[in-house]
Design a protein around this motif. Structure first.
Motif, PDB file in Angstrom:
ATOM      1  N   GLY A   5     -31.051  73.744  -7.508  1.00 27.72           N
ATOM      2  CA  GLY A   5     -31.680  73.795  -8.827  1.00 27.72           C
ATOM      3  C   GLY A   5     -30.730  73.748  -9.999  1.00 27.72           C
ATOM      4  N   LYS A   6     -29.440  73.502  -9.761  1.00 31.54           N
ATOM      5  CA  LYS A   6     -28.480  73.412 -10.868  1.00 31.54           C
ATOM      6  C   LYS A   6     -28.875  72.263 -11.796  1.00 31.54           C
ATOM      7  CE  LYS A   6     -25.673  76.656  -9.367  1.00 31.54           C
ATOM      8  NZ  LYS A   6     -25.528  77.927 -10.104  1.00 31.54           N
ATOM      9  N   VAL A  32     -32.481  67.206 -12.818  1.00 30.42           N
ATOM     10  CA  VAL A  32     -31.747  66.198 -13.601  1.00 30.42           C
ATOM     11  C   VAL A  32     -32.517  65.843 -14.878  1.00 30.42           C
ATOM     12  CG1 VAL A  32     -30.707  63.902 -13.589  1.00 30.42           C
ATOM     13  CG2 VAL A  32     -30.769  65.267 -11.471  1.00 30.42           C
ATOM     14  N   THR A  33     -31.772  65.746 -15.991  1.00 30.21           N
ATOM     15  CA  THR A  33     -32.288  65.234 -17.265  1.00 30.21           C
ATOM     16  C   THR A  33     -31.455  64.023 -17.647  1.00 30.21           C
ATOM     17  OG1 THR A  33     -32.963  67.439 -17.988  1.00 30.21           O
ATOM     18  CG2 THR A  33     -32.692  65.773 -19.703  1.00 30.21           C
ATOM     19  N   ALA A  49     -29.878  74.337 -21.743  1.00 30.93           N
ATOM     20  CA  ALA A  49     -28.654  74.763 -21.047  1.00 30.93           C
ATOM     21  C   ALA A  49     -28.479  73.941 -19.777  1.00 30.93           C
ATOM     22  CB  ALA A  49     -28.739  76.244 -20.706  1.00 30.93           C
ATOM     23  N   PHE A  50     -27.259  73.456 -19.559  1.00 28.72           N
ATOM     24  CA  PHE A  50     -26.948  72.653 -18.378  1.00 28.72           C
ATOM     25  C   PHE A  50     -25.741  73.244 -17.664  1.00 28.72           C
ATOM     26  CE2 PHE A  50     -29.098  69.746 -21.277  1.00 28.72           C
ATOM     27  CZ  PHE A  50     -30.045  69.152 -20.445  1.00 28.72           C
ATOM     28  N   ASP A  51     -25.702  73.022 -16.338  1.00 29.17           N
ATOM     29  CA  ASP A  51     -24.540  73.436 -15.545  1.00 29.17           C
ATOM     30  C   ASP A  51     -23.455  72.363 -15.552  1.00 29.17           C
ATOM     31  OD1 ASP A  51     -25.539  76.028 -14.316  1.00 29.17           O
ATOM     32  OD2 ASP A  51     -27.120  74.645 -13.698  1.00 29.17           O
ATOM     33  N   VAL A  52     -23.886  71.090 -15.518  1.00 30.78           N
ATOM     34  CA  VAL A  52     -22.931  69.974 -15.491  1.00 30.78           C
ATOM     35  C   VAL A  52     -23.462  68.847 -16.379  1.00 30.78           C
ATOM     36  CG1 VAL A  52     -21.668  68.318 -14.055  1.00 30.78           C
ATOM     37  CG2 VAL A  52     -22.314  70.538 -13.094  1.00 30.78           C
ATOM     38  N   LEU A 117     -19.465  66.850  -7.638  1.00 29.21           N
ATOM     39  CA  LEU A 117     -20.294  67.939  -8.166  1.00 29.21           C
ATOM     40  C   LEU A 117     -20.238  69.164  -7.253  1.00 29.21           C
ATOM     41  CD1 LEU A 117     -23.519  66.187  -9.543  1.00 29.21           C
ATOM     42  CD2 LEU A 117     -21.439  66.840 -10.737  1.00 29.21           C
ATOM     43  N   GLY A 118     -20.196  68.918  -5.932  1.00 31.32           N
ATOM     44  CA  GLY A 118     -20.077  70.037  -4.998  1.00 31.32           C
ATOM     45  C   GLY A 118     -18.799  70.821  -5.228  1.00 31.32           C
TER      46      GLY A 118
END
Length: 449
Positions: A5-6, A32-33, A49-52, A117-118
């Motif tokens: 869910g990131k 994803v956006t 807010a995003f993680d990456v 990403l991992g």
């Protein structure tokens, strides 16, 4: 891999590539956006807010470097991966110098994006764990010897966190040995004046005739022997915290001046006329559970009581948080050093004991047991006799041969009992007063009789 869910923002003006990356990431559990230009991406970063963030460097409108700067301005900032065409590696290196985590050179397989990403998310997870560990270490150092996992102690930690950074005066209530000064020190270390001094004054240990000189200081010539100006505890604590232990013992004659310090942060030294201004926090404590009784008796000013008791913290006795005893035992063994453990039988005895002297008594018991045990296992045989079920029988209490008036008999018993407490405390009046659970001033008055 599982994205768990990131949240990932993909900024790419090529709809085919954007769709391919989105499909691959969503298939691996990412949320994803997408954005097809830099302006839209920056708007998204302001609102969400995003993680990456995975962004192309060349974009319509604002370019990838501006997207990178916008992402770095978020709190906490997301990790940023930049995409660049073949022959534009210098731009990617410049982006990494500006805070990007890594880059991908187009064209690239989606597996390369997933692997990257991992790696980034594993690194972020380790960094978060490291920050959490540092916070816990810092919290432990801020609370020092204040240990407890019980619901009661977690409530105390919450209260300390809530009030520490305010200027409110705090009144700490609790039986002798519950850790009132430890709470006061924790409030100081977590407060706005943590870089200033922490001064503790035991109000019951100072004779009434010397109290004002000790607290407010004095000018040269204020009394016989005052050959120079001396700063009192209030002045010495300027810029920090003054802890008034056993505040119920403050003489009535000094209470109005102390009230002025709390209300105006000013006072005059004994024998002086100059007004001294101070910036300090006052924390007080008492082992009296009902300070209002002193107010009702006229022995403590009501206005001073309410000034001291803006925020109350009531510490539980150890018998009401027995589940903390193993934690405290482990903490004390670690503090005492050496290679020791406590046997199950000894721990059972400790858990059953009422601990009238609270945490201080437990510390004394563990220190004694560690000396008797040396290196190895602390067993029941290393604990004091009262932990082994040994109790004094009624016949062990000496009674006078003649029948005395009850008042005289009580006075005689009290004198003998105080003498016994002094012997048990090795002659220390401070420790004897703790054992008897009376103030040091009260013990001193009884010894004079």
């Amino acid at each position: 891999m599982n994205g768990e869910g990131k949240r990932v923002l993909i900024v790419e003006d090529d709809p085919g590539l954007r769709f391919t990356m989105t499909d691959a990431l969503e298939g691996n559990g990412f949320a994803v956006t997408g954005a097809d230009n830099g302006d839209e991406a920056i708007r998204r970063l302001l609102d969400e807010a995003f993680d990456v963030v995975v962004t192309d460097l060349r974009l319509p409108g604002k370019d990838g470097m501006e997207v990178l700067r916008a992402a770095r301005g978020n709190t906490p900032p997301p990790s940023v991966v930049v995409m660049t065409g073949y022959g534009s590696v210098e731009s990617a290196v410049a982006a990494m110098k500006s805070g990007a985590e890594d880059y991908l050179t187009k064209p690239f397989p989606v597996e390369a994006l997933l692997l990257l990403l991992g790696k980034i998310l594993r690194l972020r997870s380790l960094e978060e764990e490291n920050r959490d560990l540092k916070r816990r270490i810092q919290d432990r150092s801020l609370y020092e010897d204040l240990v407890g996992g019980s619901k009661a102690m977690q409530g105390i930690f919450d209260l300390v966190s809530m009030v520490a950074e305010t200027d409110a005066t705090v009144l700490i209530l609790g039986e002798s040995g519950t850790g009132k000064e430890l709470v006061a020190r924790a409030l100081h270390r977590r407060g706005k004046r943590k870089d200033g001094p922490f001064l503790a004054l035991n109000c019951s240990a100072i004779p009434e005739s010397l109290f004002e000189a000790e607290l407010f200081g004095y000018e040269k010539g204020a009394f016989t022997g005052a050959d120079r100006r001396r700063a009192g505890k209030i002045e010495q604590a300027d810029g920090g915290t003054l802890f008034l232990d056993e505040v119920a013992e403050v003489p009535v004659s000094a209470q109005a001046k102390l009230l002025r310090v709390l209300e105006e942060r000013s006072f005059t030294r004994l024998g002086g006329s100059e007004t001294v201004h101070v910036d300090l926090r006052v924390i007080s404590a008492t082992n009296r559970q009902d300070m209002k009784a002193l107010v009702d008796e006229g022995r403590f000013r009501m206005d001073l009581f309410y000034r001291l008791n803006v925020f109350e913290i009531r510490l539980p006795p150890l018998r009401e948080r027995r589940e903390d005893i193993p934690l405290l035992v482990e903490h004390f063994i670690e503090k005492l050093g050496g290679d020791r453990r406590v046997s199950e039988k000894a721990m059972a005895r400790l858990m059953d004991h009422p601990f009238p002297g609270n945490v201080r008594e437990l510390w004394n018991v563990m220190e004694r047991a560690s000396i008797l045990c040396g290196e190895g296992t602390i067993g029941p045989e290393h604990l004091p006799p009262e932990f082994l079920g040994v109790r004094a029988s009624p016949a062990a209490i000496p009674l006078p041969d003649e029948i005395l008036p009850l008042k005289d008999a009580v006075r005689r018993f009290e004198a003998a009992y105080i003498e016994k407490a002094l012997k048990a405390a090795g002659g220390s009046k401070a420790r004897a007063s703790d054992l008897l659970r009376i103030g040091r001033k009260a013990l001193w008055e009884r010894l004079k009789k």
